[in-house]
Motif scaffolding. Structure first.
Motif, PDB file in Angstrom:
ATOM      1  N   GLN A  43      -4.300   3.142   9.490  1.00  0.00           N
ATOM      2  CA  GLN A  43      -4.361   2.617   8.122  1.00  0.00           C
ATOM      3  C   GLN A  43      -3.480   3.465   7.202  1.00  0.00           C
ATOM      4  N   ALA A  87       2.605   6.614   0.593  1.00  0.00           N
ATOM      5  CA  ALA A  87       1.355   6.112   1.160  1.00  0.00           C
ATOM      6  C   ALA A  87       0.580   7.273   1.749  1.00  0.00           C
ATOM      7  N   ASN A 126      -3.047   3.730   2.971  1.00  0.00           N
ATOM      8  CA  ASN A 126      -3.631   3.288   1.695  1.00  0.00           C
ATOM      9  C   ASN A 126      -4.822   2.346   1.913  1.00  0.00           C
ATOM     10  N   GLU A 153      -5.201   0.141   4.071  1.00  0.00           N
ATOM     11  CA  GLU A 153      -4.755  -1.165   4.548  1.00  0.00           C
ATOM     12  C   GLU A 153      -4.253  -1.018   5.984  1.00  0.00           C
ATOM     13  N   GLU A 191       0.939  -2.549   5.488  1.00  0.00           N
ATOM     14  CA  GLU A 191       1.245  -1.767   4.287  1.00  0.00           C
ATOM     15  C   GLU A 191       2.646  -1.169   4.357  1.00  0.00           C
ATOM     16  N   ARG A 207       5.124  -3.872   3.503  1.00  0.00           N
ATOM     17  CA  ARG A 207       5.144  -4.131   2.053  1.00  0.00           C
ATOM     18  C   ARG A 207       5.956  -3.076   1.320  1.00  0.00           C
TER      19      ARG A 207
END
Length: 400
Positions: free
Chosen positions: A249, A235, A251, A253, A258, A261
């Protein structure tokens, strides 16, 4: 483990060794010792002083006493040991004593004056980051100390984790005294990340980092170990608050969402234990270094324990064996250590406890004579790292 592994603490002469052998073989320089006592014991100071007295120590390091009690303990030991002994310490989140991991103790490390010399330097006002002042102070301190050419020298840095200036401190030290091996740890009290106490000779120094310059007749060698390898899940940090060490943040997101995930964990299940199992890795040169996560912020960001900037590329790490690799690292030393002054990230300890391997790790610490404390960040080779064991192995000189 190799047959060269040392006996566990405290190490004693076998019954087959004779005084005649002692006379034929030159004895090594006096070795340091470690003891652990209950932090709330009524006679803790007296018991530590009795253990240290035969050494006539040049230095006593104290780790783990609650912040409010550390200055009084330092004063008592300073009075008992005399003016020739420096007493330095900090509170911690956990300790490593002669039997391995321990808690709610004060662990004391004694360094005999017959084989050690020590100087202590205060790096004041961490919150203000006075780099030029630190540089001048360190250069003057090193010049006045004048390490001997025929002895080993190394540095120890005890930093306040709440000040969040370890990256600057390590870079400043590396520039001011190039070539000096330096290890250390960042301290805060307990798992709630509460204020620590940095103490020298019974006096607390709020806002200061403590730097020790140590010279010894023993052989000093840096050691480090981390139990992670990079995966293919990456990332980019697309927004970050550098001062607060918060990734906002990843990426493009929300960072926590993120990260969850990529790690395969529900956002609501993110805990320090899960952070310890799935760390963020930052590649510097040819090596990956852990950028440990401390917490999820109310805004959905990730609060780290070390510096971060927008544009950094991070990789999710996966855990390897936490004990086998450690034993291999220590077995690779040229001689069994008399002590390893160790700084072990608290997130490693949490992961070991979750895996039911903390007792096994404690046995290894005892075998290799590791003593120190659990940290919120480690200093090694001019860098501030996380979720890593770093230490200084102290070994007897090679036989003549």
């Amino acid at each position: 483990m190799s047959s060269a592994s040392p006996e566990p603490w405290p190490g004693s002469r076998g019954s087959g060794e004779s005084e005649a052998a002692d006379q034929q073989v030159r004895r090594p320089p006096p070795a340091p010792i470690a003891v652990s006592e209950p932090a709330d014991g009524p006679d803790t100071a007296q018991r530590i002083a009795a253990a240290m007295a035969p050494l006539k120590p040049a230095l006593v390091l104290l780790f783990g006493m609650p912040a409010e009690g550390l200055p009084a303990l330092g004063t008592a030991l300073r009075e008992a040991m005399g003016e020739g002994c420096r007493v330095v310490g900090c509170s911690s989140v956990g300790e490593i004593g002669p039997q391995g991991y321990c808690a709610r103790t004060v662990t004391a490390l004694g360094f005999p004056s017959a084989s050690f010399r020590v100087g202590v330097c205060l790096l004041r006002d961490q919150a203000l980051v006075p780099v030029s002042e630190w540089m001048a102070t360190l250069r003057s301190f090193h010049a006045d100390f004048r390490p001997g050419l025929r002895r080993s020298s190394f540095g120890v840095l005890l930093a306040d984790a709440l000040a969040r200036q370890e990256d600057v401190l390590t870079a400043t030290l590396d520039a001011a005294i190039p070539g000096l091996p330096i290890v250390g740890g960042s301290s805060a009290e307990g798992m709630r990340f509460e204020p620590t106490c940095q103490m020298v000779d019974g006096v607390a120094h709020p806002g200061a980092a403590l730097f020790l310059l140590i010279e010894t007749d023993l052989v000093a060698t840096e050691v480090s170990f981390q139990h992670f390898s990079p995966t293919d899940r990456r990332a980019v940090v697309t927004a970050a608050d550098r001062h607060s060490r918060v990734i906002q943040q990843l990426n493009d997101e929300p960072a926590a969402q993120e990260y969850a995930r990529l790690a395969g964990i529900p956002v609501e299940a993110l805990t320090p234990t899960e952070f310890a199992r799935h760390p963020l890795l930052l590649k510097t040169g040819r090596r990956h270094h852990v950028r440990a996560i401390r917490a999820v912020t109310p805004e959905g960001g990730l609060q780290l324990l070390s510096g971060i900037e927008a544009g950094h590329i991070l990789t999710i790490g996966q855990a390897m064996d936490m004990t086998r690799g450690f034993a291999e690292t220590l077995d690779a030393l040229p001689r069994p250590p008399l002590m390893v002054l160790g700084f072990d990230c608290v997130l490693r300890r949490l992961a070991l406890e979750r895996a039911g391997m903390d007792k096994e790790m404690s046995e290894l610490f005892a075998r290799y004579r590791v003593a120190g404390f659990n940290t919120y960040g480690e200093q090694y080779s001019g860098m501030h790292v996380n979720q890593t064991f770093v230490g200084m192995a102290l070994m007897p000189p090679a036989p003549s």
